[in-house]
Design an enzyme around this catalytic site. Structure first.
Site, PDB file in Angstrom:
ATOM      1  N   SER A   1      -2.118   4.809 -14.298  1.00  0.00           N
ATOM      2  CA  SER A   1      -3.188   4.590 -15.405  1.00  0.00           C
ATOM      3  C   SER A   1      -3.683   3.279 -15.563  1.00  0.00           C
ATOM      4  O   SER A   1      -4.703   3.133 -16.328  1.00  0.00           O
ATOM      5  CB  SER A   1      -2.498   5.092 -16.759  1.00  0.00           C
ATOM      6  OG  SER A   1      -2.554   6.334 -16.967  1.00  0.00           O
TER       7      SER A   1
ATOM      8  N   ASP B   1       0.684  -1.034  -0.125  1.00  0.00           N
ATOM      9  CA  ASP B   1      -0.216   0.111   0.009  1.00  0.00           C
ATOM     10  C   ASP B   1       0.901   1.132  -0.053  1.00  0.00           C
ATOM     11  O   ASP B   1       1.619   1.317   0.925  1.00  0.00           O
ATOM     12  CB  ASP B   1      -0.683  -0.015   1.242  1.00  0.00           C
ATOM     13  CG  ASP B   1      -1.637   1.260   1.468  1.00  0.00           C
ATOM     14  OD1 ASP B   1      -1.552   2.153   0.624  1.00  0.00           O
ATOM     15  OD2 ASP B   1      -2.417   1.179   2.482  1.00  0.00           O
TER      16      ASP B   1
ATOM     17  N   ASP C   1      -5.679   7.357  -5.392  1.00  0.00           N
ATOM     18  CA  ASP C   1      -6.032   8.698  -5.119  1.00  0.00           C
ATOM     19  C   ASP C   1      -6.822   8.802  -3.943  1.00  0.00           C
ATOM     20  O   ASP C   1      -6.377   9.472  -3.012  1.00  0.00           O
ATOM     21  CB  ASP C   1      -6.771   9.293  -6.326  1.00  0.00           C
ATOM     22  CG  ASP C   1      -6.739  10.870  -6.434  1.00  0.00           C
ATOM     23  OD1 ASP C   1      -6.110  11.472  -5.682  1.00  0.00           O
ATOM     24  OD2 ASP C   1      -7.609  11.295  -7.293  1.00  0.00           O
TER      25      ASP C   1
ATOM     26  N   TYR D   1      -8.126   3.993 -15.196  1.00  0.00           N
ATOM     27  CA  TYR D   1      -8.039   4.591 -16.507  1.00  0.00           C
ATOM     28  C   TYR D   1      -7.836   3.459 -17.625  1.00  0.00           C
ATOM     29  O   TYR D   1      -7.450   3.872 -18.857  1.00  0.00           O
ATOM     30  CB  TYR D   1      -6.841   5.636 -16.635  1.00  0.00           C
ATOM     31  CG  TYR D   1      -7.166   6.966 -16.199  1.00  0.00           C
ATOM     32  CD1 TYR D   1      -8.427   7.142 -15.757  1.00  0.00           C
ATOM     33  CD2 TYR D   1      -6.161   7.992 -15.722  1.00  0.00           C
ATOM     34  CE1 TYR D   1      -8.873   8.396 -15.121  1.00  0.00           C
ATOM     35  CE2 TYR D   1      -6.767   9.153 -15.403  1.00  0.00           C
ATOM     36  CZ  TYR D   1      -7.998   9.508 -15.290  1.00  0.00           C
ATOM     37  OH  TYR D   1      -8.331  10.722 -14.659  1.00  0.00           O
TER      38      TYR D   1
ATOM     39  N   GLY E   1      -9.563   4.587  -6.031  1.00  0.00           N
ATOM     40  CA  GLY E   1      -8.433   3.961  -6.330  1.00  0.00           C
ATOM     41  C   GLY E   1      -7.259   4.405  -5.551  1.00  0.00           C
ATOM     42  O   GLY E   1      -7.488   4.996  -4.169  1.00  0.00           O
TER      43      GLY E   1
HETATM   44  N1  AR6 Z   1      -1.236   1.498  -3.029  1.00  0.00           N
HETATM   45  C1  AR6 Z   1      -0.498   1.194  -4.358  1.00  0.00           C
HETATM   46  N2  AR6 Z   1      -1.178   1.114  -5.457  1.00  0.00           N
HETATM   47  C2  AR6 Z   1      -2.719   1.281  -5.411  1.00  0.00           C
HETATM   48  C3  AR6 Z   1      -3.334   1.609  -4.230  1.00  0.00           C
HETATM   49  C4  AR6 Z   1      -2.557   1.719  -2.876  1.00  0.00           C
HETATM   50  N3  AR6 Z   1      -3.204   1.790  -1.911  1.00  0.00           N
HETATM   51  N4  AR6 Z   1      -4.631   1.585  -4.360  1.00  0.00           N
HETATM   52  C5  AR6 Z   1      -4.930   1.323  -5.845  1.00  0.00           C
HETATM   53  N5  AR6 Z   1      -3.739   0.980  -6.218  1.00  0.00           N
HETATM   54  P1  AR6 Z   1      -5.818   3.837 -10.176  1.00  0.00           P
HETATM   55  P2  AR6 Z   1      -5.483   5.124 -12.722  1.00  0.00           P
HETATM   56  C6  AR6 Z   1      -3.427   0.585  -7.660  1.00  0.00           C
HETATM   57  O1  AR6 Z   1      -7.485   3.472 -10.575  1.00  0.00           O
HETATM   58  O2  AR6 Z   1      -5.628   3.990 -13.460  1.00  0.00           O
HETATM   59  C7  AR6 Z   1      -8.834   7.735  -9.590  1.00  0.00           C
HETATM   60  O3  AR6 Z   1     -10.267   7.809  -9.212  1.00  0.00           O
HETATM   61  C8  AR6 Z   1      -4.342  -0.033  -8.451  1.00  0.00           C
HETATM   62  O4  AR6 Z   1      -4.532  -1.305  -8.185  1.00  0.00           O
HETATM   63  O5  AR6 Z   1      -6.080   4.150  -8.739  1.00  0.00           O
HETATM   64  O6  AR6 Z   1      -4.386   6.146 -12.930  1.00  0.00           O
HETATM   65  C9  AR6 Z   1      -8.313   9.039  -9.967  1.00  0.00           C
HETATM   66  O7  AR6 Z   1      -8.895  10.166  -9.235  1.00  0.00           O
HETATM   67  C10 AR6 Z   1      -3.914   0.185 -10.017  1.00  0.00           C
HETATM   68  O8  AR6 Z   1      -2.835  -0.692 -10.298  1.00  0.00           O
HETATM   69  O9  AR6 Z   1      -5.239   5.225 -10.975  1.00  0.00           O
HETATM   70  C11 AR6 Z   1      -8.451   9.019 -11.371  1.00  0.00           C
HETATM   71  O10 AR6 Z   1      -9.792   9.789 -11.602  1.00  0.00           O
HETATM   72  C12 AR6 Z   1      -3.089   1.455  -9.850  1.00  0.00           C
HETATM   73  O11 AR6 Z   1      -3.026   1.824  -8.177  1.00  0.00           O
HETATM   74  C13 AR6 Z   1      -8.354   7.668 -11.737  1.00  0.00           C
HETATM   75  O12 AR6 Z   1      -8.561   6.822 -10.687  1.00  0.00           O
HETATM   76  C14 AR6 Z   1      -3.611   2.696 -10.413  1.00  0.00           C
HETATM   77  O13 AR6 Z   1      -5.119   2.748 -10.474  1.00  0.00           O
HETATM   78  C15 AR6 Z   1      -6.940   7.525 -12.322  1.00  0.00           C
HETATM   79  O14 AR6 Z   1      -6.827   6.161 -12.679  1.00  0.00           O
END
Ligand code: AR6
Length: 169
Positions: A114, A7, A31, A118, A29
């Site tokens: 992404s 995490d 964020d 995304y 996610g």
């Molecule tokens: N630690 C590490 N990785 C994580 C965590 C964590 N705590 N939580 C999720 N991931 P995403 P994106 C991973 O969707 O695709 C948001 O709503 C997850 O499994 O977080 O760039 C933003 O506000 C995945 O492999 O980001 C944008 O609207 C990776 O992080 C949108 O999502 C990225 O997934 C951005 O989408």
């Protein structure tokens, strides 16, 4: 460079990277997790930044996080692969490293930008991420970079890419 499963909000580094959206006003996610762990001051700081275009990055303090700073970058939304997605993803990593240099940061942790909401295929994103990280490390020796993968399959995909790149060299 180190690849781990975990995490990113728990990383004790100079800066963790957030995979944000262009509003910088939070989301799901990674964020959402970063905003929850950092506390409401992070959103207040983000409100003053005026958003962020895809491929660029902005820095805030880390507030309640163990990380001193958060670098917010905005990855491309996957639209089939012919809409400059690869280039924009590479630009995210470069923008983060440019900020790290500017602020003399020594340790960074990245999520897989992404490849969640995304929709960027992780098999295609991982080699881009690893190439950009390798190039930044070659240019900036004291930097330590950890890629924090949330799932075991994601970790294995990045590990396979790193090993394949090692064999090619
Ligand atoms: N630690 C590490 N990785 C994580 C965590 C964590 N705590 N939580 C999720 N991931 P995403 P994106 C991973 O969707 O695709 C948001 O709503 C997850 O499994 O977080 O760039 C933003 O506000 C995945 O492999 O980001 C944008 O609207 C990776 O992080 C949108 O999502 C990225 O997934 C951005 O989408």
């Amino acid at each position: 460079m180190t690849l781990i499963r975990g995490d990113i909000t728990e990383m004790r580094v100079d800066a963790i990277v957030n995979a944000a959206n262009s509003s910088l006003l939070g989301g799901g996610g990674v964020d959402g997790a970063i905003h929850r762990a950092a506390g409401p001051e992070l959103l207040a700081a983000c409100r003053t930044l005026g958003g962020c275009p895809t491929g660029e990055a902005k820095l805030t303090p880390g507030y309640n996080l163990s990380a001193r700073f958060v670098i917010h970058t905005v990855g491309p939304v996957w639209r089939g692969g012919a809409h400059r997605e690869d280039e924009l993803l590479a630009r995210c990593y470069r923008s983060c490293f440019a900020l790290a240099r500017e602020h003399a940061l020594r340790s960074l942790a990245f999520p897989s930008i992404s490849t969640g909401a995304y929709g960027f295929p992780i098999e295609r994103a991982a080699p881009i991420a690893l190439r950009e990280i390798r190039q930044a490390l070659a240019a900036n020796a004291p930097l330590r970079v950890t890629v924090v993968l949330f799932g075991q399959r994601d970790l294995e995909t990045y590990q396979a890419c790193l090993e394949a790149a090692g064999r090619r060299r």
